[in-house]
Scaffold this motif. Sequence first.
Motif, PDB file in Angstrom:
ATOM      1  N   CYS C 297     -82.078  90.072  76.063  1.00 46.95           N
ATOM      2  CA  CYS C 297     -81.406  91.335  76.382  1.00 46.95           C
ATOM      3  C   CYS C 297     -80.519  91.210  77.626  1.00 46.95           C
ATOM      4  O   CYS C 297     -81.006  90.910  78.714  1.00 46.95           O
ATOM      5  CB  CYS C 297     -82.447  92.420  76.597  1.00 46.95           C
ATOM      6  SG  CYS C 297     -81.734  93.985  77.115  1.00 46.95           S
ATOM      7  N   LEU C 306     -83.987  98.662  81.539  1.00 42.65           N
ATOM      8  CA  LEU C 306     -84.259  98.512  80.102  1.00 42.65           C
ATOM      9  C   LEU C 306     -84.884  97.161  79.765  1.00 42.65           C
ATOM     10  O   LEU C 306     -84.382  96.122  80.172  1.00 42.65           O
ATOM     11  CB  LEU C 306     -82.948  98.663  79.308  1.00 42.65           C
ATOM     12  CG  LEU C 306     -82.981  98.264  77.834  1.00 42.65           C
ATOM     13  CD1 LEU C 306     -83.888  99.180  77.028  1.00 42.65           C
ATOM     14  CD2 LEU C 306     -81.576  98.292  77.235  1.00 42.65           C
ATOM     15  N   CYS C 352     -78.407 100.299  77.507  1.00 41.49           N
ATOM     16  CA  CYS C 352     -78.249  99.410  76.349  1.00 41.49           C
ATOM     17  C   CYS C 352     -76.774  99.225  75.980  1.00 41.49           C
ATOM     18  O   CYS C 352     -76.011 100.174  75.939  1.00 41.49           O
ATOM     19  CB  CYS C 352     -79.010  99.989  75.166  1.00 41.49           C
ATOM     20  SG  CYS C 352     -78.837  99.034  73.661  1.00 41.49           S
ATOM     21  N   THR C 353     -76.395  97.989  75.723  1.00 42.44           N
ATOM     22  CA  THR C 353     -75.018  97.718  75.296  1.00 42.44           C
ATOM     23  C   THR C 353     -74.923  97.667  73.774  1.00 42.44           C
ATOM     24  O   THR C 353     -73.866  97.345  73.238  1.00 42.44           O
ATOM     25  CB  THR C 353     -74.527  96.364  75.841  1.00 42.44           C
ATOM     26  OG1 THR C 353     -75.228  95.333  75.138  1.00 42.44           O
ATOM     27  CG2 THR C 353     -74.786  96.208  77.323  1.00 42.44           C
ATOM     28  N   CYS C 355     -75.905  95.444  71.893  1.00 36.83           N
ATOM     29  CA  CYS C 355     -75.416  94.125  71.504  1.00 36.83           C
ATOM     30  C   CYS C 355     -76.165  93.579  70.295  1.00 36.83           C
ATOM     31  O   CYS C 355     -75.700  92.661  69.628  1.00 36.83           O
ATOM     32  CB  CYS C 355     -75.543  93.143  72.663  1.00 36.83           C
ATOM     33  SG  CYS C 355     -77.247  92.687  73.008  1.00 36.83           S
ATOM     34  N   GLY C 356     -77.357  94.101  70.049  1.00 34.30           N
ATOM     35  CA  GLY C 356     -78.099  93.694  68.857  1.00 34.30           C
ATOM     36  C   GLY C 356     -78.867  92.392  69.011  1.00 34.30           C
ATOM     37  O   GLY C 356     -79.467  91.906  68.050  1.00 34.30           O
ATOM     38  N   CYS C 358     -81.611  91.884  70.597  1.00 34.41           N
ATOM     39  CA  CYS C 358     -83.039  92.144  70.421  1.00 34.41           C
ATOM     40  C   CYS C 358     -83.390  92.207  68.941  1.00 34.41           C
ATOM     41  O   CYS C 358     -84.379  91.646  68.493  1.00 34.41           O
ATOM     42  CB  CYS C 358     -83.417  93.450  71.120  1.00 34.41           C
ATOM     43  SG  CYS C 358     -82.362  94.842  70.686  1.00 34.41           S
TER      44      CYS C 358
HETATM   45  S1  SF4 Z   1     -79.118  95.927  71.986  1.00 35.45           S
HETATM   46 FE1  SF4 Z   1     -81.123  95.161  72.554  1.00 35.45          FE
HETATM   47  S2  SF4 Z   1     -80.691  93.257  73.610  1.00 35.45           S
HETATM   48 FE2  SF4 Z   1     -78.775  94.375  73.530  1.00 35.45          FE
HETATM   49  S3  SF4 Z   1     -78.731  95.542  75.438  1.00 35.45           S
HETATM   50 FE3  SF4 Z   1     -79.667  96.870  73.918  1.00 35.45          FE
HETATM   51  S4  SF4 Z   1     -81.838  96.534  74.146  1.00 35.45           S
HETATM   52 FE4  SF4 Z   1     -80.841  94.830  75.167  1.00 35.45          FE
END
Ligand code: SF4
Lengths: 254, 323, 671
Positions: C297, C306, C352-353, C355-356, C358
């Motif tokens: 993450c 987060l 959270c970005t 970004c996927g 996780c």
């Molecule tokens: S999508 Fe998941 S890995 Fe990406 S920033 Fe959000 S929680 Fe973190």
Amino acid sequence: MHIVVPVKLVPDLVEELVIDPSGTTLDPDTLRLQLNEFDGHAIEQAILLKERGGGQVTVMAPDVEGVDDVLYTAAAKGADRLIKLCGNFGQSVNNHAMACAVANLIKPLQPDLVLTGVQSHSDLDGSMGPLLAAYLGFPYVGYIAGVTLSDGRAVVRKEYPGGLVAEMEVVLPAVLGIQAADQPPRYVAFTRIRQAMKTASIEEQTVEGLDVSGGPTVSRMYKPEAAARATMIEGKPDEVASRLVELFRELGVL
Amino acid sequence: MSQDIYVIIEHLRGQIADISYVLCAAARQMAAASGGNVVGLLLGHNVKDLAQDVAVDRVLAVDDPLLANFVPDVYQQVLANLISASAPRAVLFGDTSIGAELAGALSVQLGLPLVSYCRNVRADDGRLTYVSQLCGGKVMVEGELPAPTALVAMVPGGYQAEQGKSTQPPPVETVAPPALAAGRITLKQYIEPESGDVDISKEAILVSVGRGIQNADNIELVRELAEAIGGVVSASRPVVDQGWLPTTRLVGKSGKRVKPRLYLALGISGAPEHAEAITDSQTIIAVNTDASAPIFDIARYGTTLDLLDLVPVLTEKVRQAKQ
Amino acid sequence: MPERIDFWGIPHTWGPPEVYAYGIMGLASLVLLFRLYQAVSLWWRLGRSEKRWDQLHIRVWRLIKYAIVQVRVLSQRYPGVMHIALAWAFFVFLWGTILATIHSHFITFLRGNTYLIYKLVLDLFTLVFLVGAVMAAYRRYIQRPRRLTLAPRFTYSLVLIVVIVVGGLAVTSTRLAVERPEWAWWTPFAWLVGQLWLSTGASDQALLNWHLGLWAFHLLSAATLFVTLPMSTMLHVVTGPLNVFFSKLDRPMGQLAPQPQTSAGEPLFVTSLRDLTWKQLLDSEACTECGRCQDACPAFAAGTPLSPKELMVDIRTALRRDGRTLLKNGNGSDKVPALVGEVVKDAILWSCTTCGACVRECPVFIEHVDTMVDMRRQLVNEGRMDSMLQEALANLGRYGNSFGQSERVRARWAQTLETPIKDARKESVEYLWFVGDYASYSTTLTDITRKTAEVFQKLGLDFGILYDGERNAGNDVRRVGEEGLYDMLVHRNAAVLSRCSFKAIITTDPHSYNTLKNEYPREVLDGRPVLHYTELLDQMLASGALKFTHRLGYTVTYSDPCYLGRYNGVYDAPRRLILATGCQLIEMPRCGDRAACCGAGGGRIWMEEQAVQERPSEARIREAVKLDNVQTLVVTCPKDVTMYRDAVKTTGYENRMAVKELIELIHAALC
Ligand code: SF4
Ligand SMILES: Cc1cc2nc3c(=O)[nH]c(=O)nc-3n(C[C@H](O)[C@H](O)[C@H](O)COP(=O)(O)OP(=O)(O)OC[C@H]3O[C@@H](n4cnc5c(N)ncnc54)[C@H](O)[C@@H]3O)c2cc1C
Ligand code: SF4
């Protein structure tokens, strides 16, 4: 506590402003209107007061393009009553005429408090607040950032240049010119506005006898010529510095 | 009815506000055209000696303990009397948190026309023309100054304060106030601005540094310049990131939006994240060695000199000019 | 002939051993089932309904691949091997027990060579298990990676399973020590341990007694595992596979679930656990706390509050604590902490970005992003956001772009082109180029946007743009949680697109690409493809329509944009193009589907910067500069250009690393 917030829509400055061929007004076709920023703060302040101490909030706005959105957004924030002022609101209608007419509509509502934005960028004949107050016979304080209410009085924070604040007490009913609400205007989600469109209703009230006589007349409207790019100052540090000092003088900062 | 021009001399806690000098400058020009006198109206308590350097022909001072501090409705009563008694050609107010509300209220009370956002008043063969800026200065409007008496709320920018100053103290005539009563508005207290770091969004002069400054030691040069002109140092993000200046000084998307009268951009490229926050500045002057830097698209004046060469010289010149 | 003997060495003094052995295990199983029922009924009854039953064959296949073979677990070597050792050993033990039961009550087949092989396999897996257990202990207690929590509940589970397996080994080995059969070497490991017993010089009777004691202990420890499983971390052996089985099949990764609705058709906002679906609650119960998501993450790495793992654990804790109360209260007033704001703090959700990473990493297919966006929708509905985001959304609503500029100047960048671009609203085009906000408005990107147009023109593409008819496509608006505004933007764009004649949409911005491709209503595209420009140029490269005249000869690295790579699987096209321009490509350690995020996605680029230890973009630059000889970081997303050009400055690597949009390389190699 009944709070009335008369607001107005003003040209959106993000858009390129085009002067009408008559040369005295803005071209209405390219003009895009937007809620006056400070009126947005006035609505927010009204809602905050309602949330804190209960009461009713009425928002009124002249019937121009985009007014429904403005009113429904206010409803989504928590305004109870929406009034659309119908009439002929060309750009020639000045604030004196509006204030006089709006005051006549506000009087029967018997408000405890009238909140307006402290100014708008199109107030050629003065901002709405003091005019409205004078027609209503209410006291007025402007440049306010912060209002609290307690038994028939409002305690307000009036801002002076440089950050000095005067705390003043005003006997209600009164008109206050809001510069900044206690909290910046909240975001209203689109879904909320859509729900408000379903549940809230807009009353229409006709405004008659707009008397614009006696105000300042415009014989010419024009854009200040803006240099597209900076005027470059050439020369040695010494010369440039001298020129800059002159400039500072002209700008009145020295 | 007279051809006099009245000027409301604004003051706050024993200090004449800058705008008052601008009003005087405008009034002098108007009086020259109308053939009347410039009369300064000074309301307050023990203020007789305050108006030493205002360029007016005479001062009418109204002295009363109730006028010690600005309270809108009390001030309004006094002014209404003075204006209706002599019906001057024009009454000039500052378009400020004092003047704007007085002008509006008096306009309705006395039935006098009001012109706001006025930058200049021009005299064309004896006729007075107002020039106002609307839409945040994007549009100018002009028209005949309504007669016989017009109220005018003025913004700075059209005149220099210097023009409204005089070395000769004007004669002061003290007028007895009408029977004053406290109104529905009362001043409870003044609250001082929070100490702590300056709020750059409220400063009138910002000397802003970007990465062109190169290292922390050079910040001192800029600080000296800021001090000399009476401004405050602000910065672009790289400078703040380096810890050379605190975050409170950051201008831009992640920092503050500013609207100073002068924004001096030193070694700032003008990236959109920075530029978007300075567009409300009245005048931007940019110093950047790269002639194609985008900052020059939004600056009014610019120079491609090396800031390290320019700044010390400029500081020196500003200091000299101030003396 | 060797044959399996049931209950060897267990005296019948207290009746037949079957009775009490099966009695105890039967009782334990009942408790297990009852407790499992309780746990399942909690999320099942509390959560909203959601259909996850369809396409059974794919679900079963996923179950085999990810829950049994565990390919995702294996994708990280040490923890993968460790877990496989433990899990597979337990599978084998389970099968051993099942076969033994069949043998004793149904078909007697565990005899002769079959029996010997049976014993050998069980014996070997005991060893495999112990290796796994040692690796696990070493990792959690000695290595102590940050992603693992040190809590007694993990120790309990590890100790318990070790006790069970070692107990089993002790039982077998004491038996061998007494029997000393000639096939003893078929269970080499147990026989070695048996030698140990023998070396004590204990009599057969003594060994027999020990055997009995160990057998009873083994039985009881197995029963303990059953009884405590639903409240221990071992629960994941049930919920993990369930979660894999019920994982999302109805939509691609790049498509968010629509805003839930109440029965009255009003939008439903997530305020309590009840507003999540049973699957979202199951997600929390399935989390093994392996911490893979947290490791991947960017928000966690940057030091924001987060952690996708903690998010799941927090929801689970709340579910177990408040679930019953909520069930009892029906829709009445809840005296439990609010899900959004208290259980999960606003700042966590805003970090959270999307970004996927996780989601990609999670071995049990937990869908963090969907749940997070659901909760963000509630924050947006209540106006709980920072002022910058508020302004960006207001601008998007008013002007259709986050820059707060007039839509009339959207295509200002195109004014200075030598050859004008077609207006797709007025003429039919083959390719409709959806330019996107950043490429249109950001003055630092104008040059790149113009070069893109020049490349398209040079290649003779028949293309056009929407000029002031284009609006932000809405990808990140949706991920911020402003579904109403998203709908409005889709509606506006759809209206314009429906009046245009085109064969395909090309995008330069992966975010626009994702939502246009995966989320826009079917009828807007009507079967026409949405392509990222790299896909189109890659096709042209393959067909020979794109030929480069110069070889650039740079050594570069490439950072996959989240919404192009992970979300849409476009990994190879940009790489082939890079190579075709005559550049040498060196990969960063985190590349492809593990590529690190620049930190701009999910609307983060519109929000105030948080106090972070290291911005994600800076971490990425530091990763790139570690590569030998690499002087250029190639990206294929306008936001990446903005983020990384900023990051090379803030990290002080401006002279060491250039950030280039791939189109710049293509432009240089072409013109
Ligand atoms: S999508 Fe998941 S890995 Fe990406 S920033 Fe959000 S929680 Fe973190
Ligand atoms: C999400 C996000 C948010 C951001 N928020 C902000 C923000 O709030 N505020 C902000 O400022 N930036 C912000 N940025 C960063 C922004 O994009 C720019 O990187 C930054 O503004 C550049 O700062 P600069 O102009 O000082 O540096 P540069 O862009 O490196 O410019 C330095 C300039 O100095 C000139 N120069 C060099 N030496 C000299 C010399 N000796 N004399 C004169 N000139 C010289 C150079 O020609 C150059 O133009 C943000 C970026 C992102 C991605
Ligand atoms: S959410 Fe998935 S990846 Fe993250 S800790 Fe839980 S099981 Fe592991």
